[in-house]
Enzyme design. Structure first.
Site, PDB file in Angstrom:
ATOM      1  N   LYS A  75      -4.012   4.542  -5.644  1.00 54.40           N
ATOM      2  CA  LYS A  75      -3.591   3.476  -6.569  1.00 54.40           C
ATOM      3  C   LYS A  75      -4.170   2.132  -6.153  1.00 54.40           C
ATOM      4  O   LYS A  75      -4.693   1.388  -6.959  1.00 54.40           O
ATOM      5  CB  LYS A  75      -2.066   3.287  -6.544  1.00 54.40           C
ATOM      6  CG  LYS A  75      -1.257   4.360  -7.172  1.00 54.40           C
ATOM      7  CD  LYS A  75       0.206   3.939  -7.313  1.00 54.40           C
ATOM      8  CE  LYS A  75       0.958   3.562  -6.069  1.00 54.40           C
ATOM      9  NZ  LYS A  75       1.216   4.374  -4.988  1.00 54.40           N
ATOM     10  N   ARG A  85       9.375   2.386  -9.368  1.00 54.83           N
ATOM     11  CA  ARG A  85       9.316   3.622  -8.593  1.00 54.83           C
ATOM     12  C   ARG A  85      10.541   4.501  -8.833  1.00 54.83           C
ATOM     13  O   ARG A  85      10.682   5.537  -8.208  1.00 54.83           O
ATOM     14  CB  ARG A  85       9.209   3.296  -7.111  1.00 54.83           C
ATOM     15  CG  ARG A  85       7.893   3.814  -6.514  1.00 54.83           C
ATOM     16  CD  ARG A  85       7.658   3.154  -5.207  1.00 54.83           C
ATOM     17  NE  ARG A  85       6.869   3.929  -4.301  1.00 54.83           N
ATOM     18  CZ  ARG A  85       5.773   3.449  -3.718  1.00 54.83           C
ATOM     19  NH1 ARG A  85       5.327   2.246  -3.992  1.00 54.83           N
ATOM     20  NH2 ARG A  85       5.128   4.174  -2.844  1.00 54.83           N
ATOM     21  N   ARG A 103      -5.986   8.013   7.188  1.00 51.40           N
ATOM     22  CA  ARG A 103      -6.312   6.734   6.530  1.00 51.40           C
ATOM     23  C   ARG A 103      -6.383   5.554   7.513  1.00 51.40           C
ATOM     24  O   ARG A 103      -5.546   5.392   8.391  1.00 51.40           O
ATOM     25  CB  ARG A 103      -5.258   6.435   5.456  1.00 51.40           C
ATOM     26  CG  ARG A 103      -5.479   5.111   4.770  1.00 51.40           C
ATOM     27  CD  ARG A 103      -4.869   5.060   3.421  1.00 51.40           C
ATOM     28  NE  ARG A 103      -3.408   5.131   3.436  1.00 51.40           N
ATOM     29  CZ  ARG A 103      -2.677   5.072   2.327  1.00 51.40           C
ATOM     30  NH1 ARG A 103      -3.262   4.973   1.153  1.00 51.40           N
ATOM     31  NH2 ARG A 103      -1.362   5.147   2.397  1.00 51.40           N
TER      32      ARG A 103
HETATM   33  P1  AMP Z   1       3.142   1.770  -0.922  1.00 55.58           P
HETATM   34  O1  AMP Z   1       2.294   0.822  -0.164  1.00 55.58           O
HETATM   35  O2  AMP Z   1       3.155   1.490  -2.409  1.00 55.58           O
HETATM   36  O3  AMP Z   1       2.837   3.202  -0.618  1.00 55.58           O
HETATM   37  O4  AMP Z   1       4.674   1.530  -0.432  1.00 55.58           O
HETATM   38  C1  AMP Z   1       5.053   1.706   0.920  1.00 55.58           C
HETATM   39  C2  AMP Z   1       6.578   1.777   1.036  1.00 55.58           C
HETATM   40  O5  AMP Z   1       7.160   0.553   0.530  1.00 55.58           O
HETATM   41  C3  AMP Z   1       7.265   2.873   0.222  1.00 55.58           C
HETATM   42  O6  AMP Z   1       7.262   4.108   0.899  1.00 55.58           O
HETATM   43  C4  AMP Z   1       8.675   2.294   0.077  1.00 55.58           C
HETATM   44  O7  AMP Z   1       9.426   2.424   1.272  1.00 55.58           O
HETATM   45  C5  AMP Z   1       8.390   0.814  -0.124  1.00 55.58           C
HETATM   46  N1  AMP Z   1       8.217   0.503  -1.564  1.00 55.58           N
HETATM   47  C6  AMP Z   1       7.049   0.178  -2.210  1.00 55.58           C
HETATM   48  N2  AMP Z   1       7.272  -0.033  -3.513  1.00 55.58           N
HETATM   49  C7  AMP Z   1       8.605   0.147  -3.718  1.00 55.58           C
HETATM   50  C8  AMP Z   1       9.459   0.092  -4.859  1.00 55.58           C
HETATM   51  N3  AMP Z   1       9.008  -0.212  -6.077  1.00 55.58           N
HETATM   52  N4  AMP Z   1      10.785   0.360  -4.672  1.00 55.58           N
HETATM   53  C9  AMP Z   1      11.274   0.637  -3.466  1.00 55.58           C
HETATM   54  N5  AMP Z   1      10.533   0.721  -2.356  1.00 55.58           N
HETATM   55  C10 AMP Z   1       9.204   0.484  -2.458  1.00 55.58           C
END
Ligand code: AMP
Length: 211
Positions: free
Chosen positions: A14, A89, A124
């Site tokens: 993404k 999410r 990664r």
């Molecule tokens: P990402 O970088 O998008 O993979 O997000 C890393 C982590 O941030 C996720 O595993 C969640 O713990 C937290 N996180 C990111 N976006 C959200 C969201 N919209 N709602 C809740 N937690 C989030």
């Protein structure tokens, strides 16, 4: 102006697609994960609990996320459109997003198998300076020099949540909480599914959808 939501399981790319789209269309990339990681780096009262929550692979509480997103979506730099990466999410966040803005044009879902995701996430490496992403396991994604970003020469790092165990937790959280929102957007006729692996092919497909 186009406002897009990108939905995908962890490690599907993404962030990479969002960055490519921003440079082509001059849109703003809003990554909730990045916003949360920069909160952690501030080292304040919230940092430790946020770090633990993210390391557990679970979602951060909706209340905090919605507060952060409402503030971000009301800023004045979004006239050229935005890409939401990592938000909403879960269903509650999707319902609340509708209250914050009615200007979502398309929801793009990147479908990738669990095996492929695990292979990508575990090796990664990311550049915190320019956001580029590499792999220490997949040959075509390796940096030219070990641990150094090809684009800006900064040191590459692993994300705190890129381990097999956390990946499995994040993937389960994705299946339970995020996957159901695809139906929510399908009913609104806003959902586009892309089932490709190559990042340039995915990008071309997204460009077609946006155009
Ligand atoms: P990402 O970088 O998008 O993979 O997000 C890393 C982590 O941030 C996720 O595993 C969640 O713990 C937290 N996180 C990111 N976006 C959200 C969201 N919209 N709602 C809740 N937690 C989030």
């Amino acid at each position: 102006m186009k406002n897009i939501i990108l939905i995908a399981p962890p490690g599907a790319g993404k962030g990479t697609q969002a960055k490519m789209l921003c440079s082509k269309f001059n849109m703003v990339h809003i990554s909730v994960g990045d916003l949360l990681r920069s909160e952690i780096e501030k080292g304040n009262d919230l940092s430790e609990s946020l770090k633990q929550r993210m390391q557990s692979g679970k979602l951060v509480e909706d209340e905090l996320i919605l507060k952060i997103m409402e503030k971000r979506l009301n800023e004045s730099d979004l006239d050229n459109g935005f890409i939401l990466d990592g938000f909403p999410r879960n269903i509650n966040q999707a319902i609340n997003l509708d209250k914050i803005t009615d200007k979502i044009d398309a929801v793009i879902y990147l479908e990738v198998s669990k095996e492929e995701l695990e292979r990508r996430i575990v090796g990664r490496l990311v550049c915190k300076t320019c956001g580029a992403s590499y792999s220490e396991l997949i040959e075509e994604l390796m940096p030219i020099n070990n641990n150094i970003c090809d684009k800006c020469n900064s040191k590459l790092e692993k994300r705190i949540d890129d381990t097999v165990e956390i990946f499995n937790n994040r993937y389960n959280t994705y299946l339970e909480e995020t996957y159901p929102i695809l139906e929510f957007y399908k009913e609104k006729n806003k959902l586009y599914t892309i089932n490709l692996l190559d990042k340039d092919e995915i990008f071309n497909e997204i460009v077609k959808i946006i155009s």
